[in-house]
Design a protein around this motif. Sequence first.
Motif, short mmCIF file in Angstrom:
data_model
loop_
_atom_site.label_atom_id
_atom_site.label_comp_id
_atom_site.label_asym_id
_atom_site.label_seq_id
_atom_site.Cartn_x
_atom_site.Cartn_y
_atom_site.Cartn_z
N LEU A 34 0.71 -1.23 0.01
CA LEU A 34 0.09 0.04 0.03
C LEU A 34 0.84 1.17 -0.08
O LEU A 34 0.52 2.34 -0.61
CB LEU A 34 -0.95 -0.20 1.24
CG LEU A 34 -2.17 0.94 1.31
CD1 LEU A 34 -2.83 0.91 0.00
CD2 LEU A 34 -2.83 0.77 2.26
N LEU A 35 1.84 1.03 0.61
CA LEU A 35 2.85 2.36 0.50
C LEU A 35 3.40 2.49 -0.73
O LEU A 35 3.68 3.70 -1.13
CB LEU A 35 4.06 2.10 1.50
CG LEU A 35 3.59 2.21 3.08
CD1 LEU A 35 4.97 1.52 4.09
CD2 LEU A 35 3.70 3.76 3.46
N ASN A 36 3.67 1.41 -1.43
CA ASN A 36 4.20 1.54 -2.93
C ASN A 36 3.12 2.17 -3.45
O ASN A 36 3.35 2.93 -4.54
CB ASN A 36 4.64 -0.05 -3.38
CG ASN A 36 5.90 -0.14 -2.97
OD1 ASN A 36 6.75 0.79 -2.66
ND2 ASN A 36 6.38 -1.47 -2.78
N ASP A 48 -0.11 3.40 -11.01
CA ASP A 48 0.73 2.35 -11.05
C ASP A 48 0.01 1.22 -10.34
O ASP A 48 -0.23 1.46 -9.01
CB ASP A 48 2.14 2.35 -10.75
CG ASP A 48 3.00 0.96 -10.92
OD1 ASP A 48 2.09 0.29 -11.58
OD2 ASP A 48 3.80 0.99 -10.52
N LEU A 49 -0.79 0.44 -11.13
CA LEU A 49 -1.60 -0.52 -10.23
C LEU A 49 -0.77 -1.75 -10.03
O LEU A 49 -1.61 -2.62 -9.29
CB LEU A 49 -2.90 -0.97 -11.36
CG LEU A 49 -3.94 0.19 -11.53
CD1 LEU A 49 -4.98 -0.17 -12.50
CD2 LEU A 49 -4.25 0.99 -10.24
N THR A 50 0.33 -1.81 -10.32
CA THR A 50 1.05 -3.11 -10.14
C THR A 50 1.12 -3.57 -8.65
O THR A 50 0.72 -4.78 -8.36
CB THR A 50 2.55 -3.11 -10.42
OG1 THR A 50 2.75 -1.87 -11.24
CG2 THR A 50 2.98 -4.18 -11.29
N PRO A 51 1.34 -2.71 -7.67
CA PRO A 51 1.42 -3.20 -6.22
C PRO A 51 -0.26 -3.63 -5.99
O PRO A 51 -0.35 -4.20 -4.86
CB PRO A 51 1.50 -1.67 -5.56
CG PRO A 51 2.16 -0.85 -6.24
CD PRO A 51 1.58 -1.20 -7.72
N VAL A 66 -7.06 5.37 -0.19
CA VAL A 66 -5.79 4.90 0.46
C VAL A 66 -5.61 5.11 1.81
O VAL A 66 -5.41 4.07 2.56
CB VAL A 66 -4.51 5.81 -0.36
CG1 VAL A 66 -3.35 5.40 0.27
CG2 VAL A 66 -4.52 5.24 -1.78
N ASN A 67 -6.12 6.39 2.30
CA ASN A 67 -6.28 6.25 3.86
C ASN A 67 -7.24 5.16 4.69
O ASN A 67 -6.92 4.55 5.71
CB ASN A 67 -6.72 7.60 4.16
CG ASN A 67 -5.59 8.67 4.13
OD1 ASN A 67 -4.32 8.25 4.02
ND2 ASN A 67 -5.75 9.83 3.67
N ARG A 80 5.89 2.07 7.19
CA ARG A 80 4.35 2.32 7.59
C ARG A 80 4.15 3.25 8.90
O ARG A 80 3.69 4.11 8.82
CB ARG A 80 3.36 1.09 7.99
CG ARG A 80 1.97 1.22 8.54
CD ARG A 80 1.15 1.96 7.53
NE ARG A 80 -0.01 2.70 8.09
CZ ARG A 80 -1.15 2.03 8.55
NH1 ARG A 80 -1.00 0.91 8.41
NH2 ARG A 80 -1.91 2.96 8.96
N ILE A 81 5.01 2.96 10.06
CA ILE A 81 4.98 3.61 11.18
C ILE A 81 5.46 5.15 10.76
O ILE A 81 4.94 6.18 11.04
CB ILE A 81 6.08 3.08 12.11
CG1 ILE A 81 5.57 1.83 12.67
CG2 ILE A 81 6.16 4.18 13.27
CD1 ILE A 81 6.41 1.03 13.45
N VAL A 82 6.46 5.19 10.00
CA VAL A 82 7.04 6.61 9.50
C VAL A 82 6.22 7.32 8.77
O VAL A 82 5.90 8.44 8.86
CB VAL A 82 8.35 6.28 8.89
CG1 VAL A 82 8.88 7.73 8.04
CG2 VAL A 82 9.58 5.83 9.56
N ARG A 83 5.33 6.60 7.89
CA ARG A 83 4.41 7.48 7.03
C ARG A 83 3.41 7.91 7.98
O ARG A 83 3.28 9.27 7.75
CB ARG A 83 3.66 6.32 6.20
CG ARG A 83 2.52 6.83 5.77
CD ARG A 83 1.32 5.82 5.05
NE ARG A 83 0.57 6.59 4.24
CZ ARG A 83 -0.76 6.94 4.80
NH1 ARG A 83 -0.80 6.64 6.11
NH2 ARG A 83 -1.76 7.59 4.25
#
Lengths: 120, 677
Positions: free
Chosen positions: B25-27, B34-37, B86-87, B366-369
Amino acid sequence: MKKVLIVDDTKFMRNILAGILKKKDLEIAGEAVNGRDAIEKYKELRPDIVTMDIIMPEIDGIQAVKEIMKFDPNAKILMCSAMGQQALVIEAIQAGAKDFVIKPFQPTRVLEAVDRTLQE
Amino acid sequence: MNTESYKEAFLEEAVENINNLNKALLNFEKNIEDLTPLNELFRAAHTLKGMSATMGYDKLAEFTHMLEDVMDRIRGGTLAPDIDIVNLLFRSIDVMQEFIDNIRNQNVDFAKGYKDIIIQIKAKSSAPAREIKTAAQPRQAVPAASLSGETDPLKTETGIIIEDLILNEAAAQGMKVYRIKVTIARTCAFKSVRAFMVSRNLSEKGEIVKSSPKAKDIEEGNFDNSFELGFVSKAPAQEIEQSISRIAEIEKADIEEVRAQKKEIKENLKHAENGDKEIIAAENEKKPSAISQSVRVNIEKLDSMMNLVGELVIAKIRLDQIARNKTYRDLASTVDEFDRIIDELQIEVTDVRMLPVSHIFDRYPRIVRDLSSQAGKLVEVEITGGDIEIDRTVLEEINEPILHLVRNCIAHGLETPEQRENAGKTKKGVIRLSARRDRNSVIIEVSDDGRGINLEKVRKKAIEKKLMPLDKLDTLTDDELVNLISIPGFSTAEKVDNVSGRGVGVDVVKTKVEAFGGIFRMENYQGEGMKSILKLPLTLAIIQALLVKAAGATYAIPVIHTIETVEFPSKDIKDIQARRVIILRGEVVPVLSLSELIGKGRQKESEIVNMVIIEARDKKIALTVDSVLGQQEIAIKSLGEFLKFAKGFSGVTILGDGSISLIVDIQALIESNLKMV
């Protein structure tokens, strides 16, 4: 004893299947974690039957069925599908898979499907 | 199925999949185009769904099913992703984590607010959630009816009429016409697939000329548990019956030959009840337990195994020493063989306890995000050496300290995007987490490219808090000044905030790292960032130690704290301001006596003094000893209840000759004698 190759990308599911299969005098010849691995292990181990997950990284189960059938037209492959994947299962059966079971697994149903597939 | 025995495996892989979800999800968030992730997101959600359904965690299964749908729809292009989605997905991952925590700790399949998220996500996506079921390529879509089983019973009541035209034509070609009624087991979840298999098998033997309900409805599963076919074939009825009933989940195939006369079949099919619901209930029934291939071992058992290996290592060393003085035939070679086996055993057992540091590193993006967006900063995480392995106990213990350091980077180290731009830096700051092996230890570094530590502030604070006399403060190097931060009670944070919390500060980190024999140190690059370095032992049970003699007894100094051993002429030991020092390659190193530190008073020194240069409290110290015996591995035994007051020793070990040696806790010893340095 018949040899089984278990293909699933999660260890959890592989363990569950192995647990079910071992009750029926089946030898777990190997485990594969994706389609590519499955093709390689099939060639190496020549199992009597393969249980094949569908959604997996790199190469999915359907592609793996196609490749394995190309290599061995007599391969016996049992698809392991999640609910809602009818269309994918049909595709797998068209590609040569013999039967399917649905997650969550019902042990009696899995064993019956394995028996039936082995007898084909 | 007895699921309890699979619970540990379930939890472990669930956490793994949640980490994968976070990563993907971060990617995805980085580039929503870009839908690859999404393939990875879909797969992880799908896997979690399957696993939780198997375990009977219906709420979690429902939740992950919903997520799987959303991801599939974004992937399929029927749902346009935006930042809100996304959130929401990030929040969903947190909810999943809560599910897992609750399952682990209280065995409850529940997470607060999971219904809210489902409602919100459903509101976000206008179309019904179960529309698209298949993977990226436009495969045959399966309509909702086949899943929910809402079939129209009237459709199957029609029966089939086979026209005379067909009957006559078949008769002309010497073929028979059959009316076949196929009944599928009520528990079958994929009726359409079974129907497909029936039609495939029949096609090998003849032609299907009629069906009820219509072919399309059968294909889509829009029928109760039976359907009828008109079939033309040369094969006898028995053969046809066999080709159908060898398919699994076919309850029966009634075959009736139709001759050239009109006949209507009406079957009353009262099974409006749906099969799908039943199968789930049936699968959840408790079934006898299954045996798994791998074995899960309680960590306590591993500890006890490790302990026994430790004893073996001690016995091995003793045996070595005994064998050295004896000349029995074959003894030496047997002892060698014994050595080799024990070494291997030790490596194997240690290995079982090892985990790659990615186990904790992977949580950080994730935490950093979350933390950086709270703090209004742009931060990226770079990870290197995630595959470096370390004892799982050590790993669990350092997660908290690392989290603390990362919080500090975000709260204090890294600047806001504007500040960064003004300083000529990229808007986005970087936090680097790295791990590497260094002999018998693992070095973990947490660094950022922020503003670094303001040394002037540190100095002021040190004066204000009276941490050190002024004259002494002036003699400190920049590096030493930076490391003042790790003195308990020191904190430069001016106010309490969410990100770094109250400045319990770096001292907690340092204390924790030192508690299991590690070393903590910081480096400052004014204006360019800072680096925290954690040097950790690979394992806590068996370590490399330097054996030394002091005051007539043997002591073990963990090698992690030693730099080198030197022989120094006693006349070259100088007294500066009432402190003994040596000049070692141009560097002033304070001299302490081990015998004095352990309270036995300074021994008379010979002309040449043996010294062990150790690294402690961020500086080098020359420790005088009577003699250096050599380096060997030792198994650490705890001092136990009676001796726990013995400050300055971290444990005890048994040496090759059976004697006991105390393991020196260098940090603690020097701390309790701080005034001497």
